[in-house]
Design a protein around this motif. Structure first.
Motif, mmCIF file in Angstrom:
data_model
loop_
_atom_site.group_PDB
_atom_site.id
_atom_site.type_symbol
_atom_site.label_atom_id
_atom_site.label_comp_id
_atom_site.label_asym_id
_atom_site.label_seq_id
_atom_site.Cartn_x
_atom_site.Cartn_y
_atom_site.Cartn_z
ATOM 1 N N ASN A 1 38.545 9.083 -7.147
ATOM 2 C CA ASN A 1 39.356 9.669 -6.541
ATOM 3 C C ASN A 1 39.340 11.156 -6.456
ATOM 4 O OD1 ASN A 1 41.150 7.133 -5.737
ATOM 5 N ND2 ASN A 1 41.113 7.023 -8.103
ATOM 6 N N PRO A 2 38.527 11.667 -5.412
ATOM 7 C CA PRO A 2 38.141 13.460 -5.638
ATOM 8 C C PRO A 2 39.511 14.046 -5.462
ATOM 9 C CG PRO A 2 37.247 12.375 -3.533
ATOM 10 C CD PRO A 2 38.002 11.144 -4.276
ATOM 11 N N GLY A 3 40.801 13.536 -4.959
ATOM 12 C CA GLY A 3 42.053 14.156 -4.947
ATOM 13 C C GLY A 3 42.713 14.148 -6.212
ATOM 14 N N VAL A 4 42.214 13.752 -7.116
ATOM 15 C CA VAL A 4 42.827 13.743 -8.597
ATOM 16 C C VAL A 4 42.093 14.759 -9.412
ATOM 17 C CG1 VAL A 4 43.459 12.401 -10.518
ATOM 18 C CG2 VAL A 4 43.526 11.472 -8.425
ATOM 19 N N ALA A 5 42.970 15.740 -10.156
ATOM 20 C CA ALA A 5 42.415 16.725 -11.140
ATOM 21 C C ALA A 5 42.585 15.928 -12.492
ATOM 22 C CB ALA A 5 43.138 17.986 -10.640
ATOM 23 N N HIS A 6 41.706 16.825 -13.202
ATOM 24 C CA HIS A 6 41.616 16.444 -14.685
ATOM 25 C C HIS A 6 41.940 17.594 -15.540
ATOM 26 C CE1 HIS A 6 39.413 15.010 -18.453
ATOM 27 N NE2 HIS A 6 40.450 14.799 -18.478
ATOM 28 N N VAL A 7 42.721 17.588 -16.410
ATOM 29 C CA VAL A 7 42.833 18.568 -17.218
ATOM 30 C C VAL A 7 42.866 17.957 -18.869
ATOM 31 C CG1 VAL A 7 44.259 20.602 -18.129
ATOM 32 C CG2 VAL A 7 44.327 20.041 -15.858
ATOM 33 N N GLU A 8 41.865 18.599 -19.834
ATOM 34 C CA GLU A 8 41.978 18.015 -21.140
ATOM 35 C C GLU A 8 42.451 19.200 -21.968
ATOM 36 O OE1 GLU A 8 39.027 15.968 -24.463
ATOM 37 O OE2 GLU A 8 38.475 16.291 -22.281
ATOM 38 N N ILE A 9 43.458 18.780 -22.985
ATOM 39 C CA ILE A 9 43.868 20.009 -23.681
ATOM 40 C C ILE A 9 43.553 19.521 -25.295
ATOM 41 C CG2 ILE A 9 45.973 21.176 -24.420
ATOM 42 C CD1 ILE A 9 47.290 20.603 -21.586
ATOM 43 N N ASP A 10 42.948 20.349 -26.118
ATOM 44 C CA ASP A 10 42.644 20.483 -27.269
ATOM 45 C C ASP A 10 44.124 20.690 -28.057
ATOM 46 O OD1 ASP A 10 42.149 20.489 -30.124
ATOM 47 O OD2 ASP A 10 40.090 20.926 -29.419
ATOM 48 N N MET A 11 44.518 19.342 -28.828
ATOM 49 C CA MET A 11 45.836 19.915 -29.601
ATOM 50 C C MET A 11 45.732 20.739 -30.691
ATOM 51 S SD MET A 11 48.055 16.703 -30.585
ATOM 52 C CE MET A 11 49.306 16.868 -31.925
ATOM 53 N N ASP A 12 44.587 20.759 -31.293
ATOM 54 C CA ASP A 12 44.517 21.860 -32.032
ATOM 55 C C ASP A 12 44.308 23.381 -31.673
ATOM 56 O OD1 ASP A 12 44.498 19.800 -34.177
ATOM 57 O OD2 ASP A 12 42.217 19.585 -34.281
ATOM 58 N N ALA A 13 43.832 23.256 -30.673
ATOM 59 C CA ALA A 13 43.708 24.453 -29.995
ATOM 60 C C ALA A 13 44.879 25.112 -29.343
ATOM 61 C CB ALA A 13 42.577 24.705 -29.243
ATOM 62 N N ASP A 14 45.746 24.209 -28.859
ATOM 63 C CA ASP A 14 47.050 24.605 -28.083
ATOM 64 C C ASP A 14 48.255 23.957 -28.525
ATOM 65 O OD1 ASP A 14 48.880 25.669 -26.220
ATOM 66 O OD2 ASP A 14 47.505 25.150 -24.714
ATOM 67 N N PRO A 15 48.590 23.928 -30.003
ATOM 68 C CA PRO A 15 49.838 23.184 -30.390
ATOM 69 C C PRO A 15 50.999 23.365 -29.733
ATOM 70 C CG PRO A 15 49.189 24.761 -31.936
ATOM 71 C CD PRO A 15 47.904 24.911 -31.091
ATOM 72 N N ALA A 16 51.002 24.633 -29.159
ATOM 73 C CA ALA A 16 52.435 24.833 -28.405
ATOM 74 C C ALA A 16 52.546 24.145 -27.181
ATOM 75 C CB ALA A 16 52.698 26.543 -28.216
ATOM 76 N N THR A 17 51.700 24.029 -26.493
ATOM 77 C CA THR A 17 51.608 22.942 -25.416
ATOM 78 C C THR A 17 52.029 21.330 -25.657
ATOM 79 O OG1 THR A 17 50.655 24.707 -24.020
ATOM 80 C CG2 THR A 17 50.638 22.166 -23.214
ATOM 81 N N ALA A 18 51.363 21.148 -26.588
ATOM 82 C CA ALA A 18 51.474 19.824 -27.243
ATOM 83 C C ALA A 18 52.719 19.462 -27.756
ATOM 84 C CB ALA A 18 50.798 19.502 -28.403
ATOM 85 N N ARG A 19 53.442 20.498 -28.320
ATOM 86 C CA ARG A 19 54.900 20.583 -28.813
ATOM 87 C C ARG A 19 55.917 20.518 -27.552
ATOM 88 N NH1 ARG A 19 53.176 24.039 -32.689
ATOM 89 N NH2 ARG A 19 53.918 25.710 -31.870
ATOM 90 N N ARG A 20 55.571 21.357 -26.631
ATOM 91 C CA ARG A 20 56.379 21.270 -25.340
ATOM 92 C C ARG A 20 56.462 19.954 -24.482
ATOM 93 N NH1 ARG A 20 54.650 25.549 -21.225
ATOM 94 N NH2 ARG A 20 53.985 23.861 -20.145
ATOM 95 N N LEU A 21 55.477 19.362 -24.683
ATOM 96 C CA LEU A 21 55.348 18.066 -24.055
ATOM 97 C C LEU A 21 55.574 16.854 -25.050
ATOM 98 C CD1 LEU A 21 52.450 18.516 -21.571
ATOM 99 C CD2 LEU A 21 55.004 18.421 -20.874
ATOM 100 N N CYS B 1 38.592 9.625 -11.928
ATOM 101 C CA CYS B 1 38.602 10.821 -10.984
ATOM 102 C C CYS B 1 37.180 10.902 -10.145
ATOM 103 C CB CYS B 1 38.459 12.360 -11.962
ATOM 104 S SG CYS B 1 40.163 12.414 -12.638
ATOM 105 N N ALA B 2 36.194 10.260 -10.644
ATOM 106 C CA ALA B 2 35.115 10.183 -9.812
ATOM 107 C C ALA B 2 35.261 9.397 -8.643
ATOM 108 C CB ALA B 2 33.807 9.413 -10.770
#
Length: 137
Positions: free
Chosen positions: A78-98, A75-76
């Protein structure tokens, strides 16, 4: 050599072979070939102007720090690339969905929210750059 030593050597060889087989594809970015529906951009915080790298991690996950370093480096550059980090323990629903079953898992989404690549394990900087290249053109 005693029978116990032979059994130990055989067990170690079998465990080594099993570990190699299970991990040989770790960190390899694979294009998503099945028809994956677009993800709601507002839900994950995906960029609407360029590709987004999303990676699932957890505080207790050692290899997740390696993914974080790779993603930050890419990402450093390529400034046009965004980055999202998701904590699987904090958001298990999103982890399941994906369908995230193990950590670390990394996704590359295009600007329309379509999943383009997926990796389980720590991807290399070169593989991640290569996956992003056609999305930045």
């Amino acid at each position: 050599m005693t029978y116990a030593a032979i059994a130990l050597v055989t067990a170690l060889a079998a465990a080594t072979a099993a570990g190699w087989l299970l991990n040989r594809r770790s960190g390899v970015l694979r294009p998503v070939t099945e028809d994956v529906a677009a993800v709601d951009l507002g839900d994950l915080g995906l960029s609407r102007t360029g590709p987004t790298i999303v990676h699932f991690s957890a505080v207790w996950c050692g290899p997740c720090a390696g993914v974080r370093q790779v993603v930050n480096r890419v990402c450093a550059d390529n400034p046009g690339v965004a980055h999202v980090e998701i904590d699987m323990d904090a958001d298990p629903a999103t982890a399941r969905r994906l369908s995230v079953l193990s950590l670390p898992t990394t996704f590359v989404f295009d600007a329309e929210g379509r999943q383009r690549y997926r990796s389980v394990g720590v991807p290399s900087v070169a593989d991640l750059r290569s996956a992003l290249s056609p999305l930045l053109a």
